[in-house]
Design a protein around this motif. Structure first.
Motif, short mmCIF file in Angstrom:
data_model
loop_
_atom_site.label_atom_id
_atom_site.label_comp_id
_atom_site.label_asym_id
_atom_site.label_seq_id
_atom_site.Cartn_x
_atom_site.Cartn_y
_atom_site.Cartn_z
N ASN A 140 0.94 -1.23 0.03
CA ASN A 140 -0.07 -0.12 0.08
C ASN A 140 0.90 1.17 -0.08
N CYS A 141 0.37 2.27 -0.80
CA CYS A 141 1.19 3.34 -0.71
C CYS A 141 0.05 4.67 -0.51
N ASP A 142 0.51 5.53 0.32
CA ASP A 142 -0.40 6.69 0.55
C ASP A 142 0.42 7.83 -0.13
N PRO A 143 -0.07 8.12 -1.43
CA PRO A 143 0.85 9.42 -2.19
C PRO A 143 0.43 10.76 -1.46
N VAL A 144 1.17 11.48 -1.94
CA VAL A 144 0.98 13.00 -1.86
C VAL A 144 -0.51 13.47 -2.07
N SER A 145 -1.19 14.13 -1.37
CA SER A 145 -2.49 14.49 -1.58
C SER A 145 -2.89 15.09 -2.81
N ASN A 146 -2.09 15.98 -3.52
CA ASN A 146 -2.72 16.51 -4.66
C ASN A 146 -1.73 16.02 -5.99
N HIS A 147 -1.35 14.92 -5.78
CA HIS A 147 -0.53 14.34 -6.98
C HIS A 147 -1.58 13.33 -7.76
N LEU A 148 -1.01 13.27 -9.02
CA LEU A 148 -1.80 12.54 -9.83
C LEU A 148 -1.29 11.29 -10.43
N TYR A 149 0.04 11.31 -10.62
CA TYR A 149 0.86 10.32 -11.28
C TYR A 149 1.60 9.51 -10.16
N PHE A 150 1.50 8.45 -10.17
CA PHE A 150 1.98 7.29 -9.28
C PHE A 150 2.83 6.10 -10.04
N TYR A 151 3.87 5.82 -9.31
CA TYR A 151 4.95 5.05 -9.68
C TYR A 151 5.10 3.72 -8.82
N TRP A 152 5.73 2.82 -9.12
CA TRP A 152 6.57 1.61 -8.32
C TRP A 152 7.62 1.14 -8.91
N TYR A 153 8.74 1.12 -7.90
CA TYR A 153 10.02 0.88 -8.39
C TYR A 153 10.30 -0.37 -7.58
N LYS A 154 11.22 -1.10 -8.08
CA LYS A 154 11.62 -2.51 -7.35
C LYS A 154 13.23 -2.28 -7.24
N GLN A 155 13.75 -2.37 -6.03
CA GLN A 155 15.18 -2.60 -5.72
C GLN A 155 15.47 -3.90 -5.10
N ILE A 156 16.26 -4.86 -5.80
CA ILE A 156 16.71 -5.87 -5.01
C ILE A 156 17.80 -5.62 -4.24
N LEU A 157 18.32 -6.36 -3.31
CA LEU A 157 19.29 -5.85 -2.27
C LEU A 157 20.68 -5.84 -3.10
N GLY A 158 21.46 -4.91 -2.94
CA GLY A 158 22.71 -4.37 -3.73
C GLY A 158 22.75 -4.12 -5.13
N GLN A 159 21.33 -4.05 -5.64
CA GLN A 159 21.23 -3.67 -7.15
C GLN A 159 20.58 -2.42 -7.29
N GLN A 160 20.54 -1.94 -8.48
CA GLN A 160 19.93 -0.52 -8.67
C GLN A 160 18.42 -0.49 -8.54
N MET A 161 17.85 0.54 -8.29
CA MET A 161 16.50 0.55 -8.44
C MET A 161 15.94 0.47 -9.99
N GLU A 162 14.97 -0.31 -10.11
CA GLU A 162 14.37 -0.29 -11.48
C GLU A 162 12.92 0.03 -11.54
N PHE A 163 12.38 0.77 -12.38
CA PHE A 163 11.17 1.11 -13.01
C PHE A 163 10.28 -0.18 -12.96
N LEU A 164 8.84 -0.06 -12.46
CA LEU A 164 8.08 -1.15 -12.75
C LEU A 164 6.80 -0.73 -13.50
N VAL A 165 6.26 0.29 -12.84
CA VAL A 165 4.83 0.85 -13.55
C VAL A 165 4.50 2.28 -13.11
N ASN A 166 3.91 2.88 -14.10
CA ASN A 166 3.26 4.08 -13.68
C ASN A 166 1.82 4.08 -14.13
N PHE A 167 1.31 5.16 -13.54
CA PHE A 167 -0.44 5.08 -13.27
C PHE A 167 -1.00 6.16 -13.39
#
Lengths: 113, 116
Positions: free
Chosen positions: B22-49
């Motif tokens: 679950n994610c509670d975004p900033v109240s007036n924001h309209l664009y939402f994202y998920w990123y994944k970071q495996i331990l020791g690796q760089q952060m990678e984009f999953l999806v935006n909405f």
């Protein structure tokens, strides 16, 4: 395809030293560049960005970064670091056509007293 | 500055189970994202909405993944069923704008998911 490279995985300096964290990118079009800081166990905090205009941009807590199109770089600098600057720093790029951020591998900065 | 919250901070589940982050975004924001970071690796984009729809997704966003934001409440990432390789820290982000000069993304502290 855009890529981001942070050549130094770890950087260690003493409090009061200056520091430069390196970021190089590859992308041919209009680009948006940013730096984020991640303290242990916390989310990423936005530091600064470059989109257009003056290639030297100022961020929070005395950080600045300089965009160089010829070098495809966006290095982060601080003139005098504090122990609280110890964290992992991520460079990120986004092409202007979409909002997906592509991150570098991060640089862990350790500031010794 | 604006804060994004994520619940829970840690989740441990057995392989094959369903999990919802679950994610509670900033109240007036309209664009939402998920990123994944495996331990020791760089952060990678999953999806935006945006506006109830997935705008972009990466190849990491497998068929077992889904996102939604019902009635303007939490922005959720559901994984059903989970696999061992889903173990990672998942970061939510939100933004006011899509592109241009005002598209900073504000990140939450992450949810550490461990799949056993």
């Amino acid at each position: 395809t855009q890529t981001v490279s942070q050549s130094d995985a770890h950087v260690t300096v003493f409090e009061g030293d200056s520091v430069e964290l390196r970021c190089n990118y590859s992308y041919g079009g209009s680009i948006y560049l940013s730096w984020y800081i991640q303290h242990h166990g916390r989310g990423l905090q936005f530091l600064l960005k470059y989109y257009s205009g003056n290639p030297v941009v100022q961020g929070v807590n005395g950080f600045e970064a300089e965009f160089s199109k010829s070098d495809s770089s966006f290095h982060l600098r601080k003139a005098s670091v504090h122990w609280s600057d110890s964290a992992v720093y991520f460079c990120a790029v986004r092409n202007n056509a979409g909002a997906k951020l592509t991150f570098g591998g991060g640089t862990r900065l350790t500031v010794r007293p | 500055g604006p804060k994004v919250l994520q619940i829970p901070s840690h989740q441990i589940i057995d392989m094959g189970q369903m999990v919802t982050l679950n994610c509670d975004p900033v109240s007036n924001h309209l664009y939402f994202y998920w990123y994944k970071q495996i331990l020791g690796q760089q952060m990678e984009f999953l999806v935006n909405f945006y506006n109830g729809k997935v705008m972009e997704k990466s190849k990491l966003f497998k068929d077992q993944f889904s996102v939604e934001r019902p009635d303007g409440s939490y922005f959720t990432l559901k994984i059903q069923p989970t696999a061992l390789e889903d173990s990672a820290v998942y970061f939510c982000a939100s933004g006011r704008d899509w592109g241009g000069n005002y598209a900073e993304q504000f990140f939450g502290p992450g949810t550490r998911l461990t799949v056993l």
